[in-house]
Design an enzyme around this catalytic site. Structure first.
Site, PDB file in Angstrom:
ATOM      1  N   THR A  11       9.502 -14.983  43.053  1.00 20.40           N
ATOM      2  CA  THR A  11      10.324 -14.236  42.087  1.00 20.40           C
ATOM      3  C   THR A  11      11.144 -13.163  43.769  1.00 20.40           C
ATOM      4  O   THR A  11      11.972 -13.464  43.773  1.00 20.40           O
ATOM      5  CB  THR A  11       9.563 -12.882  41.952  1.00 20.40           C
ATOM      6  OG1 THR A  11       9.237 -13.452  40.596  1.00 20.40           O
ATOM      7  CG2 THR A  11      11.003 -11.720  41.110  1.00 20.40           C
ATOM      8  N   VAL A  12      10.426 -12.311  44.884  1.00 21.11           N
ATOM      9  CA  VAL A  12      10.844 -12.425  46.056  1.00 21.11           C
ATOM     10  C   VAL A  12      11.526 -13.247  47.367  1.00 21.11           C
ATOM     11  O   VAL A  12      12.575 -12.776  47.201  1.00 21.11           O
ATOM     12  CB  VAL A  12       9.930 -11.104  46.410  1.00 21.11           C
ATOM     13  CG1 VAL A  12      10.604 -10.651  47.945  1.00 21.11           C
ATOM     14  CG2 VAL A  12       9.534  -9.818  45.694  1.00 21.11           C
ATOM     15  N   VAL A 127       6.454  -1.340  50.384  1.00 24.00           N
ATOM     16  CA  VAL A 127       6.624   0.132  49.964  1.00 24.00           C
ATOM     17  C   VAL A 127       8.272   0.672  49.077  1.00 24.00           C
ATOM     18  O   VAL A 127       9.230   0.276  50.048  1.00 24.00           O
ATOM     19  CB  VAL A 127       6.199   1.454  50.830  1.00 24.00           C
ATOM     20  CG1 VAL A 127       6.670   2.611  50.046  1.00 24.00           C
ATOM     21  CG2 VAL A 127       5.296   0.681  51.332  1.00 24.00           C
ATOM     22  N   GLY A 129      10.162  -1.392  47.186  1.00 22.41           N
ATOM     23  CA  GLY A 129      10.959  -2.334  46.934  1.00 22.41           C
ATOM     24  C   GLY A 129      12.075  -2.117  47.863  1.00 22.41           C
ATOM     25  O   GLY A 129      12.203  -1.895  49.115  1.00 22.41           O
ATOM     26  N   ASP A 196      -1.687  -0.543  43.200  1.00 16.64           N
ATOM     27  CA  ASP A 196      -0.045  -0.859  44.127  1.00 16.64           C
ATOM     28  C   ASP A 196       0.209   0.325  44.356  1.00 16.64           C
ATOM     29  O   ASP A 196       0.912  -0.021  45.382  1.00 16.64           O
ATOM     30  CB  ASP A 196       0.845  -1.391  42.693  1.00 16.64           C
ATOM     31  CG  ASP A 196       1.661  -1.604  42.912  1.00 16.64           C
ATOM     32  OD1 ASP A 196       2.206  -2.659  44.187  1.00 16.64           O
ATOM     33  OD2 ASP A 196       2.506  -0.707  43.151  1.00 16.64           O
ATOM     34  N   LYS A 200       0.599   1.115  48.973  1.00 14.42           N
ATOM     35  CA  LYS A 200       2.178   1.964  48.862  1.00 14.42           C
ATOM     36  C   LYS A 200       1.431   2.831  49.865  1.00 14.42           C
ATOM     37  O   LYS A 200       1.608   2.914  51.002  1.00 14.42           O
ATOM     38  CB  LYS A 200       2.717   1.894  48.088  1.00 14.42           C
ATOM     39  CG  LYS A 200       3.782   0.602  47.339  1.00 14.42           C
ATOM     40  CD  LYS A 200       4.243   0.622  46.122  1.00 14.42           C
ATOM     41  CE  LYS A 200       4.426  -0.519  46.052  1.00 14.42           C
ATOM     42  NZ  LYS A 200       4.787  -0.519  44.624  1.00 14.42           N
TER      43      LYS A 200
HETATM   44  N1  HSE Z   1       4.485  -3.326  39.853  1.00 13.65           N
HETATM   45  C1  HSE Z   1       5.191  -3.051  40.932  1.00 13.65           C
HETATM   46  C2  HSE Z   1       6.112  -1.793  40.777  1.00 13.65           C
HETATM   47  C3  HSE Z   1       6.483  -4.157  41.925  1.00 13.65           C
HETATM   48  O1  HSE Z   1       6.711  -1.630  39.496  1.00 13.65           O
HETATM   49  O2  HSE Z   1       6.214  -0.980  41.099  1.00 13.65           O
HETATM   50  C4  HSE Z   1       6.724  -3.696  43.467  1.00 13.65           C
HETATM   51  O3  HSE Z   1       5.807  -3.549  44.077  1.00 13.65           O
END
Ligand code: HSE
Length: 402
Positions: A11-12, A127, A129, A196, A200
């Site tokens: 994706t990225v 961190v 996005g 996640d 971060k």
């Molecule tokens: N799954 C992560 C989120 C993606 O929802 O923030 C971005 O790191």
């Protein structure tokens, strides 16, 4: 044209190619020569894709090409991403990544290797996005002592909590919608159990303090146990439940307290109204006061845009190391059990008197008309004291107040 490679075309990775193609003219304002993606490394082929002719399966093709000056690592996971990044940096090729798992585990090591080889290891996209947060932290705060960083750092869980709140959905239904919209990680556990955002906040804490904070050092709770009643109770006291990463840095002791957990955030606090998949990060500097960074915390193009911003900076600093202020030195963590915080608590109704005895007369009852339980907020209490008292209650639930 400056030649770059993308390793990992998910994706990225594919978003990076799109940003570079779509916004080449904008990039040329900063880099008149422009950027060209020469190689894409993936185990897959992409027949029919406009990038099919650039796909290679051997990292050495990229590492042995003297034209390549930057690699975008969007493979995810630790290996082979670490080995490939290390080998690139040792050759003086800068690496830009969105891979928070690798940054958290070995970012300090890779930053040192980059410094030794006059190139850079940058990870803005790991961190928040698309939100520029790491670059401001290293370039705009040289004169500041940052005392706290508090953020909504996971789009998926913020989306789930928003849906539960505004559409009265159960947790499972809201999670399903997040997955259908492509927000949740492949394994939603990383989002909903808080791993996640924990990674971060560990990365943010590392940058703020210049020491390595590993996510394993960070107490971590997710939102999988939050139910609709918690949100109703929060509303009854003028608050909303948000999953936060919190880092506090004490100037006198140099100790750091870091935590990921759901908090009840009061109305009027800037994080209260951050909804849906958006992220927001509040930074407090001892001179500048509060600042808030807000934007798309997840998604293909916002995250890819952040990687490309790093690529541009690396090219502008070719042959030099961009010092991100990260040292490969373990962090001095404060005693998480000594932190003082107020709690919201739910216990079965028959334990109401016991709750008053254990938590004192200063507790404030909270009611949403549920007779089977007794809910209240506590005055500030240390984490350690609270843990010792709450374990005497069967079926108790608690959420911290911000
Ligand atoms: N799954 C992560 C989120 C993606 O929802 O923030 C971005 O790191």
């Amino acid at each position: 044209m400056t030649e770059i490679a993308i390793i990992g075309f998910g994706t990225v990775g594919s978003g990076i190619a799109e940003v570079i193609d779509e916004n080449q003219a904008e990039i040329r304002r900063e880099l008149p020569e422009g950027i060209h993606v020469k190689y894409i490394l993936d185990i897959r082929d992409f027949p029919g894709s406009p990038y099919a002719d650039r796909v290679v399966h051997d990292i050495d093709v990229i590492l042995n090409d003297p034209e390549i000056s930057v690699i975008c690592e969007t493979m995810g996971g630790k290996e082979p991403a670490f080995t490939f990044s290390k080998r690139a940096l040792e050759k003086g090729i800068s690496v830009c990544t969105s891979n928070k798992e690798l940054v958290d585990a070995l970012g300090g090591t890779l930053a040192v290797i980059a410094r030794e080889h006059n190139c850079s290891y940058l990870f803005e996209a790991s961190v928040g996005g698309g939100i520029p947060i790491l670059r401001p932290l290293r370039s705009s705060f040289a004169q500041e002592f940052i005392t706290s960083v508090i953020g909504i750092l996971n789009g998926t869980t913020n989306y789930i909590l928003t849906k539960m709140e505004t559409e009265d959905l159960d947790f499972e239904e809201a999670l399903r919608q997040a997955q259908d919209n492509g927000y949740a990680e492949r394994n939603p556990e990383a989002d909903i159990e808080g791993y996640d955002p924990c990674r971060k906040i560990a990365i943010l804490a590392s940058l703020v303090t210049g020491m390595n904070v590993k996510y394993q050092q960070v107490p971590c709770e997710g939102i999988s146990k939050i139910d609709k009643k918690d949100l109703q109770y929060a509303r009854a006291i003028g608050r909303a439940v948000k999953l936060l990463g919190v880092c506090r840095h004490d100037r006198a002791t140099n100790q750091i307290l870091v935590r990921t957990a759901p908090y009840m955030v009061p109305k009027g606090h800037p994080l209260y109204s951050v909804e849906d998949v958006f992220n927001a990060i509040m930074v407090h500097g001892n001179m500048v006061g509060d600042l808030m960074f807000y934007g798309s915390g997840a998604g293909k193009l916002p995250t890819a845009s952040a990687v490309v911003s790093d690529v541009v900076e690396c090219i502008q600093n070719a042959g030099k190391n961009i010092d991100i202020g990260l040292r490969n030195q373990p962090a001095v963590m404060g005693d998480a059990m000594a932190e003082k915080v107020s709690f919201f608590v739910r216990v079965p109704a028959e334990q109401a008197d016991k709750a008053k005895t254990y938590f004192g007369s200063e507790i404030q009852p909270v009611s949403i008309g549920v007779e089977s339980e007794f809910a209240f907020t506590t005055p500030e209490i240390t984490e350690g004291d609270f843990a010792a008292r709450i374990k005497e209650f069967d079926g108790a639930k608690s959420i911290r107040l911000l």
